[in-house]
Design an enzyme around this catalytic site. Structure first.
Site, PDB file in Angstrom:
ATOM      1  N   LYS A 155       0.842  -1.196   0.000  1.00  0.00           N
ATOM      2  CA  LYS A 155       0.000   0.000   0.000  1.00  0.00           C
ATOM      3  C   LYS A 155       0.876   1.244   0.000  1.00  0.00           C
ATOM      4  O   LYS A 155       1.547   1.544   0.983  1.00  0.00           O
ATOM      5  CB  LYS A 155      -0.906   0.033   1.238  1.00  0.00           C
ATOM      6  N   GLU A 230       9.805   0.865  11.003  1.00  0.00           N
ATOM      7  CA  GLU A 230      10.799   1.932  10.907  1.00  0.00           C
ATOM      8  C   GLU A 230      10.045   3.222  11.119  1.00  0.00           C
ATOM      9  O   GLU A 230       9.230   3.619  10.284  1.00  0.00           O
ATOM     10  CB  GLU A 230      11.509   1.898   9.544  1.00  0.00           C
ATOM     11  N   CYS A 264      13.200  10.627   8.168  1.00  0.00           N
ATOM     12  CA  CYS A 264      13.314  10.130   9.542  1.00  0.00           C
ATOM     13  C   CYS A 264      14.746  10.207  10.059  1.00  0.00           C
ATOM     14  O   CYS A 264      14.962  10.254  11.261  1.00  0.00           O
ATOM     15  CB  CYS A 264      12.824   8.683   9.618  1.00  0.00           C
ATOM     16  N   GLU A 357       9.785  15.360  16.536  1.00  0.00           N
ATOM     17  CA  GLU A 357      10.160  15.231  15.125  1.00  0.00           C
ATOM     18  C   GLU A 357       9.352  16.251  14.312  1.00  0.00           C
ATOM     19  O   GLU A 357       8.124  16.183  14.256  1.00  0.00           O
ATOM     20  CB  GLU A 357       9.877  13.824  14.619  1.00  0.00           C
TER      21      GLU A 357
END
Length: 456
Positions: A155, A230, A264, A357
């Site tokens: 996906k 992850e 990331c 983040e």
């Protein structure tokens, strides 16, 4: 189908293409096709499976420029980055094309017979890909999974489905059988959730936010379903006074502003030894202002737009009026989800921009006193994905590298990913490892068989 989604070019805000979104019924049908294909794919001779993966790699290579141009429109990536990303898919496929013939078991010494192990494929693997690096992260999931004899339902993110759809077409053109790699565009709450709940999907590979990763992990627990995650990062770029300060400052912007900070692994905290702090900041300012931001299709562009208006609003929330902006770069006028490269200093270790983040081109710079203080600050985070250490002292590089709680560290460099080496995070940055020689362990089960050889 469950509606449609307009794919928007982030640099122009124009519709590139309208893509139909799969319903739960569509997801079930794709999973069923993959489950049927698994029964034959797992039996393909290892050499033949490797040959098909090499053909897939060749097909990606032949289509590389088209894939790159598509990613410029699909995700707003610079053309240079997009070419690297398409090439990474090719290279990862080539790397794992050698794996089927090297998927070794072991012979274990036991009494009374022979004991051997086999690496058996899991079945259908669900791969859920984020919008920040649509091509490479797709390849990191499907290449080792297919090499190990699994089939894959993938996906792509709603915002960036186009290159994944093209990779699915190239797989078929290369000769992979129908059902071996199914691309299922759709909403995470529909398609991604169905991957989690469907019993025929034996493993989930997810790259994305820590919050969503926790939900997926909780959902997989119901079936004891295997999962690789992850997740987020808040990586530190640690600059010691003994380092090559000119080089450290010149490269620092590219360690955090690549892909407009939507990475990331972005080194979004720069920690600088106090005795070198002022000089480093003097060197950093022209480096930041020199980052060329503009049309991602332009060969000279180094930073493109953010992915969406919503993401731009989120990033801007970390730099409110009165924020300690030391300096920032420039962005184009007119349409596009632009945000300037921004350096925050002085900041407190407790500030939101230091703790969370941001996923945009904003970096906070903090001083540290000594080696122990640098390690303390670097580890003062719930994340632990990547990071950099700048020093001329090899002993210090290893001491600090071993002490920093992160899965991927580089010394005098900002590289995080090599397809031949493991990649993954500590703490809330994830679970498991992708890439490298051991990635197939995550896509296989160890089966043990004992054969009695003694006379009854």
């Amino acid at each position: 189908m469950s509606g449609s989604h307009d794919v928007i070019n982030p640099a122009t805000e124009k519709v590139v293409r309208t893509v139909g979104l799969a319903s739960e019924v569509d997801a079930d049908a794709a999973i069923a096709r993959a489950a049927t294909a698994f029964e034959t794919w797992r039996k393909v001779a290892p050499a033949d499976r490797g040959r098909l993966l090499r053909r897939f790699a060749d097909a990606v290579d032949a289509d590389l420029e088209n894939l790159a141009r598509l990613e410029v429109e699909n995700a707003g990536h610079t053309i240079g980055n997009a070419r690297w990303e398409a090439g990474n898919v090719r290279d990862v496929l080539t790397y794992y094309a050698a794996a089927p013939e090297r998927l070794f078991g072991r012979q274990i010494p036991v009494a009374g017979g022979i004991d051997v192990t086999f690496a058996e494929p899991l079945g259908v693997v669900g791969v859920i890909v984020p919008w920040n690096f649509p091509m490479p992260i797709a390849g990191w999931g499907f290449a080792p999974a297919l090499a190990a004899g699994n089939t894959v339902v993938l996906k792509p993110a709603e915002l960036t489905p186009l290159t994944a759809m093209r990779l699915g077409e190239l797989a078929l053109q290369a000769g992979l059988p129908e059902g071996v790699l199914e691309i299922v565009p759709g909403k995470g709450s529909v398609v991604g959730q169905r991957f989690v709940t469907h019993p025929a999907v034996r493993k989930i590979v997810f790259t994305g936010s820590t919050g969503v990763g926790k939900q997926i992990m909780a959902g997989c627990a119901d079936q004891v379903k295997r999962v690789t995650l992850e997740l987020g990062g808040k990586s530190a770029n640690i600059v010691f006074a003994d380092s090559d300060l000119e080089r450290a400052a010149a490269t620092a912007p590219y360690g955090v502003f690549d892909n407009a900070g939507q990475d990331c692994c972005a080194r979004s905290r720069i920690l600088v030894e106090r005795s070198a702090f002022d000089r480093f900041m003097e060197l950093l300012e022209p480096a930041v202002k020199g980052v060329k931001t503009g049309d991602p299709a332009d060969e000279a562009t180094e930073m493109g737009p953010l992915i969406s208006a919503g993401q731009r609003e989120r990033v801007a929330s970390y730099v409110p009026d009165g924020a300690p902006v030391a300096f920032r770069g420039e962005v184009p006028d007119g349409p596009g989800y632009w945000y300037p490269a921004t350096v925050l200093a002085p900041v407190s270790p407790g500030d939101r921009a230091v703790r969370e983040e941001i996923f945009g081109p904003v970096v906070a710079v903090l001083p540290f006193e000594d080696e122990a203080d640098a390690i303390r600050l670097a580890n003062d985070s719930e994340y632990g994905l990547s990071g950099s250490i700048w020093t001329r002292d090899v002993g210090r590089a290893f001491r600090v590298g071993r002490a920093v709680e992160a899965g991927n560290l580089s010394v005098n460099s900002h590289s995080s990913v090599r397809y031949s080496a493991p990649f993954g995070g500590f703490k809330q940055s994830g679970l498991g490892r992708e890439l490298g020689p051991d990635a197939l362990d995550a896509f296989t089960e160890t089966k043990n068989i004992f054969i009695a050889t003694e006379e009854p």
